[in-house]
Design an enzyme around this catalytic site. Structure first.
Site, PDB file in Angstrom:
ATOM      1  N   GLY A   1       0.801  -1.215   0.000  1.00  0.00           N
ATOM      2  CA  GLY A   1       0.000   0.000   0.000  1.00  0.00           C
ATOM      3  C   GLY A   1       0.834   1.265   0.000  1.00  0.00           C
ATOM      4  O   GLY A   1       0.498   2.254   0.646  1.00  0.00           O
TER       5      GLY A   1
ATOM      6  N   TYR B   1     -13.790  -3.564  11.180  1.00  0.00           N
ATOM      7  CA  TYR B   1     -12.470  -2.917  11.148  1.00  0.00           C
ATOM      8  C   TYR B   1     -11.709  -3.216  12.432  1.00  0.00           C
ATOM      9  O   TYR B   1     -10.522  -3.567  12.401  1.00  0.00           O
ATOM     10  CB  TYR B   1     -12.627  -1.410  10.964  1.00  0.00           C
ATOM     11  CG  TYR B   1     -11.302  -0.669  10.909  1.00  0.00           C
ATOM     12  CD1 TYR B   1     -10.452  -0.823   9.825  1.00  0.00           C
ATOM     13  CD2 TYR B   1     -10.904   0.175  11.944  1.00  0.00           C
ATOM     14  CE1 TYR B   1      -9.238  -0.152   9.767  1.00  0.00           C
ATOM     15  CE2 TYR B   1      -9.694   0.855  11.893  1.00  0.00           C
ATOM     16  CZ  TYR B   1      -8.865   0.692  10.800  1.00  0.00           C
ATOM     17  OH  TYR B   1      -7.656   1.350  10.759  1.00  0.00           O
TER      18      TYR B   1
END
Length: 300
Positions: free
Chosen positions: A22, A172
Site C-alpha cells: 500500500g 475494522y
C-alpha cells in the site's frame, strides 16, 4: 530511548531490501519514501501499478513497483513468487496496506473485505516470504495496526466473515486486533525456533490520509472538518512504523505509536495494546484459522 524520534533517526539502509504494501499513497508512501531516501532498495507492493509507478517517480532512490491485490490470494501468491524471483533475500516487510469502514463486501476468496485485506492477505504474504527474511540478520516484519483495535473489537470466531450481521466499525476493529494477535504469535514462534527475525507492530494515531474514504458521510464530514486539529500529517503518522522497522533498540513483539495524549498525535514511542491482544489462546486460535483459510503454512 529518544522522546523526539524522527525520520532523521532512521539508520543508513544501504544494502537492505524493503517491501512496503500500500505504498502508493498515505502512510505507505511516507514510509517507503524515507526508506528509499536512506538507501534501501524499496518495492512498492500496490494494487494499482499505474499509481504505484507515479508514486515511485516521486521518490529518490532505488524504487520498483510490484502488483499486489490483497483481496485475492491468487494475487498474493503471484506477487510473492515475483518478489522471490527478483530478490534472493528480504530485510524488511512492512504490512501497511489496509481498508477502513467499508460497506459490506467480500474479497475474491469470499472473506469479509476488511478482515480479508487487512489481516488474511498480509498473513498469507508474510508466510510466503518469511524464508527470505529468516537468514538475514536484523530482518523484520512490521504490521500496521490502529487505535481501532480497541473499538468494538473482538475476534468473532463464530462469524469471522460477518455473514449474520455487519458492522463497519466492528469489522475494522476485528481486522486491526487480528494484526496485533498475528504479530505477537509470529514473534513467539520466531523466538521458539531461535530465529533472529523480529515481528513488530505500529499504529499511526489519527493521520490525515485517504483511509476514511469508505466511511459513511456522517463520519467523513467531521473528520474532514476537524482534520487540522484531530489528525497529523502522513509523514508523522509513518514514524511509528519507521521506528518499529529500523530503530536498533526495538525488540520483537513491541508495538509503537504516537506519544501524545491518547496516542492520537506525536512522536513515536513504545505503547501497549488492548488486554485481549495479548491473550495467548486467541493468538494461537487465530493463527490456526488463518492458516486454514489462506492455505499458507509458515516455515516455523
Amino acid at each position: 530511548m529518544s522522546t523526539h524520534w524522527t525520520a532523521r533517526d532512521v539508520p543508513d539502509q544501504h544494502g537492505r531490501v524493503a517491501v512496503v504494501t500500500g505504498a502508493n499513497t498515505g502512510l505507505g508512501f511516507a514510509t517507503a519514501e524515507v526508506l528509499a531516501a536512506r538507501g534501501a532498495t524499496v518495492v512498492l507492493a500496490v494494487r494499482d501499478v499505474d499509481k504505484g509507478a507515479r508514486a515511485a517517480a516521486r521518490m529518490a532512490g532505488d524504487v520498483t513497483v510490484q502488483q499486489l491485490d490483497l483481496t485475492s490470494l491468487a494475487s498474493v501468491r503471484e506477487a510473492a513468487a515475483a518478489l522471490r524471483a527478483a530478490h534472493p533475500h528480504l530485510d524488511l516487510l512492512v504490512n501497511n496496506a489496509g481498508v477502513m469502514y467499508t460497506p459490506k463486501e467480500t474479497t475474491r476468496d469470499g472473506f469479509e473485505r476488511q478482515f480479508g485485506t487487512n489481516h488474511l492477505g498480509h498473513f498469507a504474504l508474510t508466510g510466503l516470504l518469511l524464508d527470505l527474511l529468516l537468514p538475514v540478520p536484523g530482518s523484520r516484519v512490521v504490521t500496521v495496526s490502529s487505535v481501532g483495535h480497541r473499538i468494538r473489537a473482538a475476534i468473532h470466531f463464530d462469524d469471522l466473515q460477518w455473514e449474520r450481521s455487519y458492522s463497519r466499525v466492528g469489522a475494522y476493529g476485528q481486522s486491526k486486533l487480528a494484526n496485533l494477535l498475528f504479530t505477537y504469535e509470529l514473534q513467539r514462534r520466531l523466538t521458539a525456533h531461535g530465529e533472529r527475525t523480529l515481528a513488530t507492530a505500529a499504529h499511526p494515531g489519527v493521520s490525515n490520509t485517504e483511509l476514511v474514504r469508505h466511511a459513511p458521510a456522517a463520519v467523513r464530514a467531521p473528520v474532514d472538518r476537524l482534520a487540522p486539529v484531530l489528525t497529523q500529517p502522513a509523514a508523522m503518522g509513518a514514524l511509528p512504523t519507521l521506528r518499529a522497522a529500523t530503530d536498533p533498540s526495538v525488540l520483537g513483539g513491541q508495538y509503537y505509536g504516537p506519544g501524545g495524549r491518547g496516542e492520537v498525535r506525536g512522536y513515536p514511542r513504545l505503547v501497549t495494546s488492548s488486554p485481549q491482544s495479548y491473550d495467548l489462546a486467541t493468538q494461537q486460535r487465530l493463527w490456526a484459522v488463518s492458516e486454514d483459510l489462506t492455505g499458507v503454512r509458515f516455515p516455523l
